[in-house]
Write a protein that holds these residues in place. Structure first.
Motif, PDB file in Angstrom:
ATOM      1  N   ILE A  88       0.798  -1.214  -0.064  1.00 34.48           N
ATOM      2  CA  ILE A  88      -0.109   0.093   0.173  1.00 34.48           C
ATOM      3  C   ILE A  88       0.931   1.321  -0.008  1.00 34.48           C
ATOM      4  O   ILE A  88       2.101   1.344   0.649  1.00 34.48           O
ATOM      5  N   ARG A  89       0.473   2.420  -0.823  1.00 31.32           N
ATOM      6  CA  ARG A  89       1.126   3.482  -0.809  1.00 31.32           C
ATOM      7  C   ARG A  89       1.151   4.091   0.578  1.00 31.32           C
ATOM      8  O   ARG A  89      -0.027   3.907   1.332  1.00 31.32           O
ATOM      9  N   PRO A  90       2.327   4.746   1.047  1.00 32.24           N
ATOM     10  CA  PRO A  90       2.118   5.520   2.465  1.00 32.24           C
ATOM     11  C   PRO A  90       0.859   6.557   2.625  1.00 32.24           C
ATOM     12  O   PRO A  90       0.032   6.626   3.578  1.00 32.24           O
ATOM     13  N   CYS A  91       0.556   7.202   1.454  1.00 28.78           N
ATOM     14  CA  CYS A  91      -0.465   8.093   1.605  1.00 28.78           C
ATOM     15  C   CYS A  91      -2.192   7.353   1.580  1.00 28.78           C
ATOM     16  O   CYS A  91      -2.965   8.118   1.858  1.00 28.78           O
ATOM     17  N   ASN A  92      -1.787   6.110   1.304  1.00 27.75           N
ATOM     18  CA  ASN A  92      -3.178   5.497   1.492  1.00 27.75           C
ATOM     19  C   ASN A  92      -3.184   4.416   2.771  1.00 27.75           C
ATOM     20  O   ASN A  92      -4.090   3.626   3.151  1.00 27.75           O
ATOM     21  N   ASP A  93      -2.096   4.321   3.637  1.00 28.33           N
ATOM     22  CA  ASP A  93      -1.828   3.685   4.586  1.00 28.33           C
ATOM     23  C   ASP A  93      -2.571   4.182   5.826  1.00 28.33           C
ATOM     24  O   ASP A  93      -2.316   5.327   6.371  1.00 28.33           O
ATOM     25  N   ILE A  94      -3.667   3.644   6.625  1.00 27.12           N
ATOM     26  CA  ILE A  94      -4.613   4.303   7.403  1.00 27.12           C
ATOM     27  C   ILE A  94      -3.718   4.295   8.752  1.00 27.12           C
ATOM     28  O   ILE A  94      -4.028   5.503   9.803  1.00 27.12           O
ATOM     29  N   SER A  95      -2.657   3.571   8.886  1.00 26.55           N
ATOM     30  CA  SER A  95      -1.842   3.667  10.118  1.00 26.55           C
ATOM     31  C   SER A  95      -0.896   5.239   9.963  1.00 26.55           C
ATOM     32  O   SER A  95      -0.257   5.780  10.937  1.00 26.55           O
ATOM     33  N   LEU A  96      -0.846   5.814   8.912  1.00 29.90           N
ATOM     34  CA  LEU A  96      -0.109   6.884   8.810  1.00 29.90           C
ATOM     35  C   LEU A  96      -1.013   8.279   8.347  1.00 29.90           C
ATOM     36  O   LEU A  96      -0.495   9.360   8.019  1.00 29.90           O
ATOM     37  N   ALA A  97      -2.272   8.040   8.498  1.00 24.44           N
ATOM     38  CA  ALA A  97      -3.271   8.834   7.911  1.00 24.44           C
ATOM     39  C   ALA A  97      -3.095  10.140   8.582  1.00 24.44           C
ATOM     40  O   ALA A  97      -3.352  11.157   7.870  1.00 24.44           O
ATOM     41  N   THR A  98      -2.861  10.401  10.018  1.00 21.02           N
ATOM     42  CA  THR A  98      -2.915  11.423  10.592  1.00 21.02           C
ATOM     43  C   THR A  98      -1.273  12.176  10.404  1.00 21.02           C
ATOM     44  O   THR A  98      -1.386  13.508  10.608  1.00 21.02           O
ATOM     45  N   ASP A  99      -0.498  11.732   9.734  1.00 20.59           N
ATOM     46  CA  ASP A  99       0.882  12.066   9.570  1.00 20.59           C
ATOM     47  C   ASP A  99       1.018  12.777   8.076  1.00 20.59           C
ATOM     48  O   ASP A  99       2.086  13.361   7.627  1.00 20.59           O
ATOM     49  N   ILE A 100       0.222  12.162   7.187  1.00 16.37           N
ATOM     50  CA  ILE A 100       0.356  12.653   5.637  1.00 16.37           C
ATOM     51  C   ILE A 100       0.023  14.124   5.456  1.00 16.37           C
ATOM     52  O   ILE A 100      -1.096  14.532   5.870  1.00 16.37           O
ATOM     53  N   ILE A 101       1.099  14.613   4.744  1.00 17.28           N
ATOM     54  CA  ILE A 101       0.464  16.019   4.208  1.00 17.28           C
ATOM     55  C   ILE A 101       0.328  15.979   2.767  1.00 17.28           C
ATOM     56  O   ILE A 101       1.068  15.242   2.154  1.00 17.28           O
ATOM     57  N   HIS A 102      -1.033  15.985   2.370  1.00 19.27           N
ATOM     58  CA  HIS A 102      -1.442  15.725   0.893  1.00 19.27           C
ATOM     59  C   HIS A 102      -0.760  16.780  -0.052  1.00 19.27           C
ATOM     60  O   HIS A 102      -1.579  17.842  -0.161  1.00 19.27           O
ATOM     61  N   ARG A 103       0.023  16.523  -0.504  1.00 18.82           N
ATOM     62  CA  ARG A 103       0.700  17.518  -1.659  1.00 18.82           C
ATOM     63  C   ARG A 103       0.389  17.222  -3.143  1.00 18.82           C
ATOM     64  O   ARG A 103       0.510  18.101  -3.911  1.00 18.82           O
ATOM     65  N   VAL A 104       0.069  15.869  -3.414  1.00 19.66           N
ATOM     66  CA  VAL A 104      -0.257  15.575  -4.754  1.00 19.66           C
ATOM     67  C   VAL A 104      -1.609  14.544  -4.447  1.00 19.66           C
ATOM     68  O   VAL A 104      -1.603  13.962  -3.420  1.00 19.66           O
ATOM     69  N   PRO A 105      -2.147  14.361  -5.498  1.00 17.24           N
ATOM     70  CA  PRO A 105      -3.114  13.205  -5.355  1.00 17.24           C
ATOM     71  C   PRO A 105      -2.477  11.727  -5.264  1.00 17.24           C
ATOM     72  O   PRO A 105      -1.426  11.538  -5.934  1.00 17.24           O
ATOM     73  N   CYS A 106      -3.078  11.011  -4.265  1.00 17.44           N
ATOM     74  CA  CYS A 106      -2.290   9.601  -3.727  1.00 17.44           C
ATOM     75  C   CYS A 106      -2.239   8.548  -4.927  1.00 17.44           C
ATOM     76  O   CYS A 106      -1.328   7.908  -5.111  1.00 17.44           O
ATOM     77  N   GLY A 107      -3.630   8.512  -5.624  1.00 17.10           N
ATOM     78  CA  GLY A 107      -3.545   7.395  -6.547  1.00 17.10           C
ATOM     79  C   GLY A 107      -3.871   6.045  -5.914  1.00 17.10           C
ATOM     80  O   GLY A 107      -3.645   5.740  -4.679  1.00 17.10           O
ATOM     81  N   SER A 108      -4.404   5.141  -6.545  1.00 16.64           N
ATOM     82  CA  SER A 108      -4.707   3.930  -5.977  1.00 16.64           C
ATOM     83  C   SER A 108      -4.024   2.648  -6.182  1.00 16.64           C
ATOM     84  O   SER A 108      -4.144   1.755  -5.511  1.00 16.64           O
ATOM     85  N   GLY A 109      -2.880   2.866  -7.077  1.00 16.38           N
ATOM     86  CA  GLY A 109      -2.081   1.782  -7.297  1.00 16.38           C
ATOM     87  C   GLY A 109      -1.031   1.411  -6.151  1.00 16.38           C
ATOM     88  O   GLY A 109      -1.270   1.988  -5.050  1.00 16.38           O
TER      89      GLY A 109
END
Length: 187
Positions: free
Chosen positions: A86-107
């Motif tokens: 799973i991409r880090p931007c889609n990892d629920i354990s990192l959800a509060t730590d992610i800074i959304h700078r670009v769309p994450c994507g589903s791959g």
């Protein structure tokens, strides 16, 4: 062992993704990973090959396309589905730590196709042009590194994803450059 590596990778990811956070990188690094930003460079390489090498330029551009295709197929179609990371931007354990700078994507995340493709192209070009233009070595490697680093900074890949992509891309670039040198027409 694998759990320790994943923990280390997540910690290193956060050190890069959050620790290096600043307005300049927030502006620059999303551009560095954008294929449209590099379109003028790609066009320059193609035009340069055609003008400088004429008929042989078609072979160079053809092998560049083959290099890219092999990298993209191996990373995106073969390894990513097998690894299923799973991409880090889609990892629920990192959800509060992610800074959304670009769309994450589903791959999937492992390995980074950006890193694979750009290191493959960089290494191919280095082996092709180094004898005539030595600065291509640091320039091409820096180019591929910046694109790979950007993937981590914007939050779409872990560092191990980009390192694996860099290794895979380097091997592909070495292989296709050797194939090109064996098959190149004597023009």
């Amino acid at each position: 062992m694998i759990e320790s590596l994943q923990q280390f990778d997540a910690e290193l990811f956060l050190k890069i993704h959050r620790g290096f956070s600043n307005p300049f990188f927030d502006w620059l690094l999303p551009l560095m990973r954008n294929r449209y930003f590099w379109a003028p460079l790609y066009l320059f390489i193609v035009v340069f090959c055609f003008i400088e090498y004429r008929k042989k330029g078609w072979y160079i551009v053809g092998m560049l396309l083959v290099t890219f295709a092999i990298g993209d197929l191996m990373a995106s179609r073969l390894i990513k589905p097998l690894a299923g990371r799973i991409r880090p931007c889609n990892d629920i354990s990192l959800a509060t730590d992610i800074i959304h700078r670009v769309p994450c994507g589903s791959g999937y995340s492992f390995p980074s196709a950006h890193a694979t493709n750009h290191f493959a192209i960089a290494v191919f070009l280095i082996f092709l042009f180094y004898d005539k233009w030595k600065p291509i070595l640091p320039i091409a490697l820096l180019w591929a590194f910046i694109i790979s680093f950007s993937q981590v900074y914007v939050g779409v890949h872990y560092p191990v994803d980009t390192m694996a992509g860099a290794i895979l891309g380097t091997l592909i670039g070495l292989t296709t450059s050797k194939i090109y040198k064996k098959l190149q027409p004597q023009l």
